[in-house]
Design an enzyme around this catalytic site. Structure first.
Site, PDB file in Angstrom:
ATOM      1  N   GLY A  58      48.040  41.375  43.055  1.00 52.61           N
ATOM      2  CA  GLY A  58      46.932  40.935  43.915  1.00 52.61           C
ATOM      3  C   GLY A  58      47.088  39.462  44.261  1.00 52.61           C
TER       4      GLY A  58
ATOM      5  N   GLY B  23      50.624  38.262  37.980  1.00 52.40           N
ATOM      6  CA  GLY B  23      49.815  38.514  36.788  1.00 52.40           C
ATOM      7  C   GLY B  23      50.559  39.384  35.783  1.00 52.40           C
TER       8      GLY B  23
ATOM      9  N   GLY C  87      51.232  42.636  35.426  1.00 53.18           N
ATOM     10  CA  GLY C  87      52.228  43.616  35.900  1.00 53.18           C
ATOM     11  C   GLY C  87      53.514  42.933  36.332  1.00 53.18           C
ATOM     12  N   THR C  88      53.376  41.796  36.988  1.00 52.02           N
ATOM     13  CA  THR C  88      54.548  41.060  37.483  1.00 52.02           C
ATOM     14  C   THR C  88      55.384  40.524  36.324  1.00 52.02           C
ATOM     15  OG1 THR C  88      53.249  40.441  39.400  1.00 52.02           O
ATOM     16  CG2 THR C  88      55.247  39.163  39.008  1.00 52.02           C
TER      17      THR C  88
ATOM     18  N   ASP D 174      41.809  36.948  37.115  1.00 58.41           N
ATOM     19  CA  ASP D 174      41.257  37.576  35.897  1.00 58.41           C
ATOM     20  C   ASP D 174      41.443  36.702  34.656  1.00 58.41           C
ATOM     21  OD1 ASP D 174      40.929  39.661  37.667  1.00 58.41           O
ATOM     22  OD2 ASP D 174      42.640  40.803  36.929  1.00 58.41           O
TER      23      ASP D 174
ATOM     24  N   GLU E 111      33.436  44.159  36.305  1.00 55.06           N
ATOM     25  CA  GLU E 111      33.772  45.498  36.820  1.00 55.06           C
ATOM     26  C   GLU E 111      34.290  46.404  35.704  1.00 55.06           C
ATOM     27  OE1 GLU E 111      36.914  45.228  39.742  1.00 55.06           O
ATOM     28  OE2 GLU E 111      38.178  44.022  38.419  1.00 55.06           O
TER      29      GLU E 111
ATOM     30  N   ARG F 206      18.613  45.660  42.537  1.00 57.82           N
ATOM     31  CA  ARG F 206      19.582  45.619  43.642  1.00 57.82           C
ATOM     32  C   ARG F 206      20.958  45.289  43.065  1.00 57.82           C
ATOM     33  NH1 ARG F 206      16.005  47.596  45.980  1.00 57.82           N
ATOM     34  NH2 ARG F 206      15.022  46.998  47.949  1.00 57.82           N
TER      35      ARG F 206
ATOM     36  N   ARG G 222      38.686  36.445  45.750  1.00 56.52           N
ATOM     37  CA  ARG G 222      40.129  36.159  45.832  1.00 56.52           C
ATOM     38  C   ARG G 222      40.500  35.381  47.087  1.00 56.52           C
ATOM     39  NH1 ARG G 222      42.626  41.552  44.101  1.00 56.52           N
ATOM     40  NH2 ARG G 222      43.812  41.416  46.015  1.00 56.52           N
TER      41      ARG G 222
HETATM   42  O1  F6P Z   1      43.859  41.390  39.269  1.00 54.77           O
HETATM   43  C1  F6P Z   1      43.086  40.844  40.272  1.00 54.77           C
HETATM   44  C2  F6P Z   1      42.078  41.835  40.773  1.00 54.77           C
HETATM   45  O2  F6P Z   1      41.289  41.214  41.770  1.00 54.77           O
HETATM   46  C3  F6P Z   1      41.176  42.459  39.708  1.00 54.77           C
HETATM   47  O3  F6P Z   1      40.139  41.612  39.309  1.00 54.77           O
HETATM   48  C4  F6P Z   1      40.724  43.715  40.407  1.00 54.77           C
HETATM   49  O4  F6P Z   1      40.399  44.709  39.468  1.00 54.77           O
HETATM   50  C5  F6P Z   1      41.933  44.106  41.211  1.00 54.77           C
HETATM   51  O5  F6P Z   1      42.724  42.944  41.359  1.00 54.77           O
HETATM   52  C6  F6P Z   1      41.616  44.663  42.575  1.00 54.77           C
HETATM   53  O6  F6P Z   1      42.805  45.076  43.152  1.00 54.77           O
HETATM   54  P1  F6P Z   1      43.001  45.438  44.678  1.00 54.77           P
HETATM   55  O7  F6P Z   1      43.062  44.159  45.465  1.00 54.77           O
HETATM   56  O8  F6P Z   1      44.286  46.171  44.708  1.00 54.77           O
HETATM   57  O9  F6P Z   1      41.807  46.257  45.087  1.00 54.77           O
END
Ligand code: F6P
Length: 376
Positions: free
Chosen positions: A15, A113, A115-116, A138, A233, A294, A303
């Protein structure tokens, strides 16, 4: 200083996050200016290494990008060892190795991050000179104090909580603000603390919805007929946490590749089911407290846009340190932030690990001392 490294490749994967361009600029300007290296940018993550999607990052290309959000290189979540090529999943490690040799690229810098970091370690083990930088909103990359992107996202989420306060107050409502972070609570805990949320729910501390309703009820009794709930989340109830926990353990125990893939699919399916958790939570709280509720899902706003000063500084100091490490041919490492220092950490100490919020972290303790409900 003389170095054998002449041409370096650089890519951004996973991401996007604010600060990526500041880091590209930091690596590039230091590599060009101090060591006379040539920098080649690969587009769209690891796919760029396979499909020769590249751009020359000369001084002009590196100029004017410090404040720009996203990544000028583009990104993807493609993995070198499992890449979709013509509708089939293939291991492209060998092809990447051949390509780099053909193009005369001496090493590859990966900005990403968790995964990379894993993909970079695989390529390093396959014989490619790899070096990485930690990027993620994150803040869950292991072995580094922080990752660039986090500080900006923290500011954005905090501002959102600030703004939600006045409208929640006016309408005597509960507002449940969902904050990103995947399965780590840093962003929610930080924004919740900085924004003065009344309830902070993070994945590391599974919640009991009755306890949250009780805390909101106590606030009402004290005359505060509104509440801000900052929920990660990845936050979940105690029951859901048990289900995730056993799925995680299954993955840890998996020996064969098939078992691993099956366990990963099971976790992905749970994550999909978890996607409307915040809406469910708001509904439950409305039922239990009789206060109108709400939901605000902050999503990708966190981001986007220009990086904060803190992220620009972090990305620049890690980026420039990366160029120094390349010149010394120090590969197979991530450039980590340790206090004011930028230090190399072996990739095998980073890959496959997640930096979670310790339950006794000082931010958690501070929130408890304020009387903030953490759902437990
Ligand atoms: O790892 C960054 C992040 O924004 C996480 O906080 C979130 O769960 C995920 O990427 C969302 O991924 P995508 O942009 O693929 O929807």
């Amino acid at each position: 200083m003389a170095t054998k490294i002449k041409r370096i490749g650089i890519l951004t994967a996973g991401g996007d996050s604010p600060g990526l361009n500041a880091a590209i600029r930091g690596v590039g300007k230091a590599a060009l200016g101090s060591y006379g290296m040539e920098i080649v940018g690969f587009r769209d993550g690891f796919r760029g290494l396979v499909e020769n999607r590249r751009i020359n990052l000369d001084r002009a290309a590196l100029s004017g990008i410090l404040t720009v959000g996203g990544t000028i290189l583009g990104t993807s979540r493609d993995k070198p060892h499992r890449m979709e090529i013509d509708g089939r999943t293939k291991d492209m490690t060998g092809a990447i190795k051949d390509n780099l040799r053909k193009w005369g690229i001496d090493c590859v810098v990966c900005l990403g991050g968790g995964g990379t970091q894993k993909s970079a370690l695989r390529l390093h083990r396959a014989g490619i000179n790899m070096i990485t930088l930690p990027k993620t909103i994150d803040n869950d990359v292991a072995m580094t104090d922080s990752s660039f992107g986090y500080a900006t996202a923290l500011d954005i989420a905090t501002e959102a909580i600030d703004r939600l306060h006045s409208t929640a107050h006016s309408h005597h409502r509960i507002i449940v603000a969902e904050i990103m972070g995947h399965r780590a609570g840093w962003l929610t805990l930080g924004a919740g603390l900085a924004g003065g949320a009344d309830v902070i729910l993070i994945p590391e501390i599974p919640y009991d919805v009755e306890r949250i309703a009780e805390a909101i009820g106590q606030r009402s009794k004290r005359g505060s007929n509104f509440s801000i709930v900052a929920v990660a989340e990845g936050a979940m109830s105690r029951d859901d946490a048990r289900v995730f926990d056993s799925a995680d353990k299954k993955l840890e125990r998996a020996k064969s590749l098939n078992d691993k893939i099956e366990a990963k699919h099971a976790i992905a399916a749970l994550e999909v089911r978890h996607q409307d958790n915040t809406l469910r939570l708001a509904h439950q709280l409305e039922g239990l407290t009789h206060l109108e509720s709400r939901v605000t899902i902050l999503g990708h706003v966190q981001r986007g846009g220009t990086p904060s000063a803190a992220d620009r500084i972090l990305a620049t100091r890690l980026g420039t340190a990366c160029a120094d490490l390349i010149s010394r041919e120090q590969f197979g490492v991530m450039v980590a932030a340790h206090g004011e220092n930028a230090e190399p950490v072996p990739l095998d100490q980073v890959a496959g690990k997640r930096k979670s919020v310790p339950r006794d972290h000082s931010w958690v303790e501070a929130a408890r001392r304020l009387g903030t409900c953490l759902g437990d």
